[in-house]
Design an enzyme around this catalytic site. Structure first.
Site, PDB file in Angstrom:
ATOM      1  CG  ASP A 181       6.325 -12.688  15.104  1.00 17.75           C
ATOM      2  OD1 ASP A 181       5.210 -12.745  15.654  1.00 17.75           O
ATOM      3  OD2 ASP A 181       6.966 -11.631  14.992  1.00 17.75           O
ATOM      4  CE1 TYR A 238      -0.365 -11.851  19.914  1.00 15.98           C
ATOM      5  CE2 TYR A 238       1.465 -12.084  18.405  1.00 15.98           C
ATOM      6  CZ  TYR A 238       0.342 -11.406  18.817  1.00 15.98           C
ATOM      7  OH  TYR A 238      -0.068 -10.287  18.136  1.00 15.98           O
ATOM      8  CG  ASP A 285      -5.337   3.577  -1.032  1.00 14.40           C
ATOM      9  OD1 ASP A 285      -5.671   2.876  -0.051  1.00 14.40           O
ATOM     10  OD2 ASP A 285      -5.414   4.824  -1.044  1.00 14.40           O
ATOM     11  NE  ARG A 292      -0.894  -0.186   4.990  1.00 15.06           N
ATOM     12  CZ  ARG A 292      -0.894  -1.320   5.663  1.00 15.06           C
ATOM     13  NH1 ARG A 292      -1.343  -2.416   5.075  1.00 15.06           N
ATOM     14  NH2 ARG A 292      -0.444  -1.376   6.899  1.00 15.06           N
ATOM     15  CG  HIS A 320       4.385  -6.827  18.636  1.00 13.10           C
ATOM     16  ND1 HIS A 320       4.400  -6.942  17.264  1.00 13.10           N
ATOM     17  CD2 HIS A 320       4.172  -5.514  18.901  1.00 13.10           C
ATOM     18  CE1 HIS A 320       4.211  -5.761  16.709  1.00 13.10           C
ATOM     19  NE2 HIS A 320       4.057  -4.862  17.687  1.00 13.10           N
ATOM     20  CG  ASP A 321       7.609 -13.636  19.103  1.00 12.25           C
ATOM     21  OD1 ASP A 321       8.039 -13.807  20.261  1.00 12.25           O
ATOM     22  OD2 ASP A 321       7.782 -14.444  18.194  1.00 12.25           O
TER      23      ASP A 321
END
Length: 383
Positions: A166, A140, A70, A45, A136-137
């Protein structure tokens, strides 16, 4: 190190993948598919989506092509759906509901392509109390108990970069899920489907053996107290006289006997079967390793079955003779990088192209995939 240019494509040649640009495990999963030969088109994008890394050095975008779209523009979603109609796989890593709001959710995509495998990569999953939360990693692997196992007792858990959550618990499970779903989609009567790859699920699943040992009484639920978590004096790392480290792992008795012999402990080593003497054994091993440099100990254990190896840095690893002989690392476009893995006898994979720069392949993909709307959208977003 081997150098590759326009090498073989690998076993997934002919597979078409649309990757909706994101960060972390989604791009890595798409890289794995690209490494194995898939034609991965990354939908970037305007303005970028990364963490600030120079796109020319973002190796997770190697072997891919990039188009610029986009998704919030009037014709953005329709153009993505045109790509989806011609694809086998889509990968997205948005929070739950975002793809739907953008008009490229599973219902819209599967309506255009019923055989599509729609891969969703998130930390918390598509449902559950935390599904809408950021993370974030480290978040988790903390919640799943995985982080609690890593590190020394009495010290904070050691953060294993973002490899365990991740990439191991996320990317690898997404790729396994995608390939399994592709197999189903291509069988008689098979259909496309959604693959919900949540890092919490994968990170928990990685510890299956440990949970079994815990249930059997063979694992203590505390850090640095077990056979495989650094609690064992013959499974860990030891500092050498020059401030470097050697990794030690002779679990089997015959390997351990060779280890203590070469280390110079011989018959003087405390009985390894006596857990009450593990601290004494650890001290004896540590004292011996501190008498020589890493290079000297590497030479001592070279060619043995003592399961001892030098702890190399990221820059040192590519030059190790074994890794060099196997071309575990390759050089492409001036960048040293891990080679694709695993290896295939009939359909070898390779690093074929440098990291895709955002939008650089728009015209080529528009022609190859027969999606002329890409060119129009590209002009609209760059004027």
């Amino acid at each position: 190190m081997a150098t590759t240019e326009n090498g073989p494509r690998g076993p997934l040649a002919g597979l078409r993948v649309v990757e909706l640009a994101g960060i972390g495990p989604g791009p890595f999963a798409a890289m794995l598919l690209a490494d194995l030969g898939a034609d991965v088109v990354r939908v970037d994008r305007p303005g970028g989506a990364g963490l600030g890394i120079d796109p020319a050095h973002d190796l997770t975008n190697r072997n891919k092509r990039s188009v610029l779209l986009d998704l919030k523009a009037a014709d953005g979603p329709a153009t993505v759906l045109d790509l989806v109609e011609r694809a086998d796989v889509l990968i997205e890593g948005y929070r739950p509901g975002v793809a739907e709001r953008l008009g490229v959710g599973p219902d819209a995509c599967l309506a255009r392509n019923p055989k599509l495998v729609y891969g969703r990569m998130t930390g918390w999953g598509q449902d559950g109390p935390l599904a809408e939360r950021a993370g974030h990693d480290i978040s988790y692997i903390a919640l799943t108990g995985t982080l609690s196992m890593i590190g020394r007792p009495g010290e904070p858990p050691t953060v294993p970069a973002n490899l365990v959550g991740d990439y191991a618990g996320g990317s690898l499970y997404l790729v396994v899920g995608i390939l399994a779903a592709l197999q189903h989609a291509r069988t008689p009567g098979g259909t496309g489907q959604v693959v919900d790859a949540a890092i919490v699920d994968g990170a928990a699943h990685l510890a299956t053996m440990i949970h079994g040992m815990l249930a059997a009484g063979g694992w203590q639920d505390r850090r640095g107290s077990n056979l495989l978590d650094g609690g064992c004096p013959f499974y860990g790392s030891y500092e050498t006289s020059d401030g470097q480290y050697m990794a030690v792992g002779p679990l089997e008795q015959r390997f351990y006997d060779e280890f203590v012999r070469l280390l110079g402990l011989g018959d003087t080593a405390p009985d390894r079967g006596d857990l009450a003497r593990w601290d004494e054994l650890r001290t004896a091993v540590a004292d011996r390793f501190r008498t020589r440099t890493r290079a000297e100990w590497t030479e001592v254990f070279d060619g043995s079955d003592a399961c001892v190896a030098p702890v190399l840095s990221l820059r040192e690893a590519p030059h190790h003779p074994h890794l060099a002989a196997r071309a575990t690392f390759v050089e492409h476009g001036g960048l040293t990088q891990p080679a694709p893995a695993p290896r295939f006898s009939a359909t070898p994979a390779s690093v074929r192209t440098s990291p895709a720069l955002p939008g650089a392949d728009t015209d080529a993909v528009a022609a190859d995939w027969d999606v002329p709307g890409l060119r129009t959208t590209r002009k609209d977003t760059t004027d």
